[in-house]
Design a protein around this motif. Structure first.
Motif, PDB file in Angstrom:
ATOM      1  N   ASN A  95       6.291   2.642  -2.544  1.00  0.00           N
ATOM      2  CA  ASN A  95       6.438   4.307  -2.846  1.00  0.00           C
ATOM      3  C   ASN A  95       6.252   3.980  -4.736  1.00  0.00           C
ATOM      4  N   TYR A  96       5.354   2.800  -5.241  1.00  0.00           N
ATOM      5  CA  TYR A  96       4.685   2.673  -6.007  1.00  0.00           C
ATOM      6  C   TYR A  96       3.558   3.257  -7.022  1.00  0.00           C
ATOM      7  N   ILE A 119       0.352   2.697  -7.181  1.00  0.00           N
ATOM      8  CA  ILE A 119      -0.695   3.423  -6.477  1.00  0.00           C
ATOM      9  C   ILE A 119      -0.547   4.485  -5.896  1.00  0.00           C
ATOM     10  N   ARG A 120       0.661   5.182  -6.258  1.00  0.00           N
ATOM     11  CA  ARG A 120       0.907   6.585  -5.291  1.00  0.00           C
ATOM     12  C   ARG A 120       0.721   7.629  -5.984  1.00  0.00           C
ATOM     13  N   TYR A 132       4.721  -1.424   3.174  1.00  0.00           N
ATOM     14  CA  TYR A 132       4.861   0.678   2.943  1.00  0.00           C
ATOM     15  C   TYR A 132       5.272   0.368   1.435  1.00  0.00           C
ATOM     16  N   SER A 145      -6.227   2.242   2.751  1.00  0.00           N
ATOM     17  CA  SER A 145      -6.000   0.965   2.171  1.00  0.00           C
ATOM     18  C   SER A 145      -4.612   0.112   2.550  1.00  0.00           C
ATOM     19  N   TYR A 175       0.292  -0.834  -0.752  1.00  0.00           N
ATOM     20  CA  TYR A 175      -0.001  -0.082   0.150  1.00  0.00           C
ATOM     21  C   TYR A 175       0.911   1.247   0.206  1.00  0.00           C
ATOM     22  N   TYR A 176       0.235   2.962  -0.573  1.00  0.00           N
ATOM     23  CA  TYR A 176       1.130   3.550  -0.255  1.00  0.00           C
ATOM     24  C   TYR A 176       0.588   4.356   0.914  1.00  0.00           C
ATOM     25  N   LYS A 177      -0.496   4.641   1.388  1.00  0.00           N
ATOM     26  CA  LYS A 177      -0.808   5.947   2.155  1.00  0.00           C
ATOM     27  C   LYS A 177      -2.528   4.969   2.388  1.00  0.00           C
TER      28      LYS A 177
END
Length: 494
Positions: free
Chosen positions: A445-446, A449-450, A443, A419, A413-415
């Motif tokens: 930073n892809y 999904i970001r 977590y 999520s 997930y990003y945030k």
């Protein structure tokens, strides 16, 4: 004859003795050769002796690779000094140190008939004449004199009559089998210049310790050979190039809104009609896409173009309900992870379609791609989700590693709490339904999904590089389990 006086006899003896010694000294000098002081290097441990004979006294031993100088020799014995001792060493273990510059072996062509000489000077002996246009190689030069070998003779030629031959670098074409970091140096600590997409052809100039020197986008850098496959081909899509004409799709727009049916594939063209939520259309162009305009025909026979963003294969309910955007990773030229002829691109599409089918009666669904001959960029995938009132976005992928021992499912997930909750629900069911090792929720930073505003996750179903995981990923029964796990995880999160 009478006796000579004693003093005269003594003088005569001394004269004879002196003459003998003088004669011996002259012979000794004549038997040696004096030459210009020259530097040498010992090629082995070497005895320094008191005279030019192996039976003479050993003064000391000169270590291997020691630099020495000499300007006089007797036969094969060279006179020199070392550590305050002067004596003789055999020339069999001396290597002349040439003054000049060493460089990488380079090919040249003679531009005229050229004398090959014994030394780097026009006054040295001419060994032979090299014809015009002959090819020679050199890796050492002294001034403008190049050391070359021709017709089994080694000597020097003037560089004024040599032309460098440029040989194109030999390259081998490889195709990346996964997303691959393009680095500034052959090390994982080297700066990442860019990431090369999976399925991209690159030219390899050299390889050392599994690091390839490659050319990409006009730059030269380094990539790991683990993710390179020789040749320009990638595994063929299981569906090939799909003729999408005749497919039935539906308008996906909030209740009460409509989209334009246009006369041409442009927002500037005139509107033929307005199409409301759930309106069925038949695709009339052959290529599938989820961005830009799609040629369609309505049930009433009107033909025109509709923005692909607002079309889905799955019929929406008459009124609004939760909307899921499903993203099968990769596609088209990007095969994703590839092992043993099996491509991530193909498996994730098969699984994601099954997820959509399981959800379509309960929520509204659209996908970033429906075929394997189409590749939406990461930004386009996020943009599709952001164009709708998306409830959740799920990107489906398969992992791979340089180690065949890595295995199991994991979800990223990003945030946002939503999520995280979605990731946990999907991950729990992937582990339970398909018997996967639990690599947990993380977590990441892809970009895909970001860049998505709605709650978003990226699920890695397993490792294509692990034989046990690969057996499940390629099995139709297990693909059904993966699909059910994702669908149930999504529904549990709504």
């Amino acid at each position: 004859m009478g006796k000579l006086p004693k003093t005269l006899r003594t003088a005569l003896v001394l004269s004879l003795v002196s003459g003998c010694f003088a004669s011996t000294s002259t012979v000794s000098a004549a038997s040696g050769t004096t030459f210009t002081k020259t530097s040498y290097q010992t090629t082995d441990a070497l005895n320094l002796r008191s005279s030019n004979s192996t039976s003479s006294k050993k003064l000391l031993t000169i270590p291997k690779t020691t630099k020495v100088t000499s300007s006089y020799r007797k036969g094969s014995w060279y006179k020199l000094s070392y550590k305050g001792k002067t004596g003789y060493v055999t020339g069999s273990y001396l290597k002349k140190i040439e003054s000049g510059t060493s460089f990488s072996k380079t090919s040249y062509k003679t531009t005229d008939a050229l004398s090959l000489r014994s030394a780097a000077t026009t006054s040295s002996t001419r060994l032979l004449t090299i014809p015009k246009g002959a090819g020679v190689q050199s890796s050492f030069k002294s001034g403008n004199w190049y050391k070359v070998t021709y017709a089994n003779k080694t000597g020097y030629v003037s560089g004024s009559y040599l032309k460098k031959v440029t040989t194109p670098a030999k390259t081998t074409v490889y195709t990346t089998t996964d997303r691959l970091n393009f680095r500034s140096s052959p090390s994982t600590s080297g700066k990442v210049l860019t990431t090369i997409p999976s399925g991209t052809a690159v030219n390899s100039l050299a390889v050392k310790s599994n690091w390839h020197t490659v050319q990409y986008q006009g730059k030269t850098g380094y990539v790991m050979g683990t993710y390179l496959k020789k040749g320009t081909s990638v595994p063929a899509s299981t569906t090939g190039n799909v003729d999408y004409s005749g497919s039935k799709m539906y308008v996906l727009i909030p209740s009460g809104n409509s989209v334009a049916l246009r006369a041409s594939a442009s927002t500037l063209s005139g509107q033929i009609a307005r199409l409301g939520r759930g309106t069925p259309v038949v695709v009339t162009n052959s290529r599938h896409q989820t961005k830009g305009f799609v040629a369609v025909r309505t049930a009433s026979g009107q033909s025109g173009y509709v923005d692909a963003t607002y079309l889905t294969l799955f019929q929406p309910a008459p009124s609004n309900r939760p909307l899921l955007v499903l993203d099968p990773g990769h596609g088209g030229h990007d095969a994703g992870a590839v092992r043993y002829g099996v491509a991530e691109r193909d498996i994730v599409l098969a699984v994601t379609k099954q997820v959509a089918e399981r959800l379509s009666g309960k929520v509204d669904v659209t996908m970033s791609r429906y075929t394997n001959d189409y590749y939406p960029s990461l930004g386009e995938r996020s943009a599709l989700a952001n164009s709708h009132a998306t409830t959740a976005f799920v990107s489906v992928h398969i992992n791979a590693s340089t180690s065949t021992q890595a295995y199991g499912a994991e979800t990223f997930y990003y945030k946002g709490a939503s999520s995280i909750n979605l990731a946990r629900n999907v991950q729990q069911r992937l582990v339970s339904y398909a018997g996967m090792r639990d690599r947990s929720v993380h977590y990441a930073n892809y970009a895909v999904i970001r860049g998505t505003k709605a709650p978003s996750i990226l699920a890695e179903l397993g490792f294509l590089s692990n034989s046990a995981d690969r057996a499940k990923l390629t099995n139709a029964s297990y693909q059904s389990r993966y699909a059910q796990a994702i669908a149930d995880g999504i529904l549990a999160s709504l």
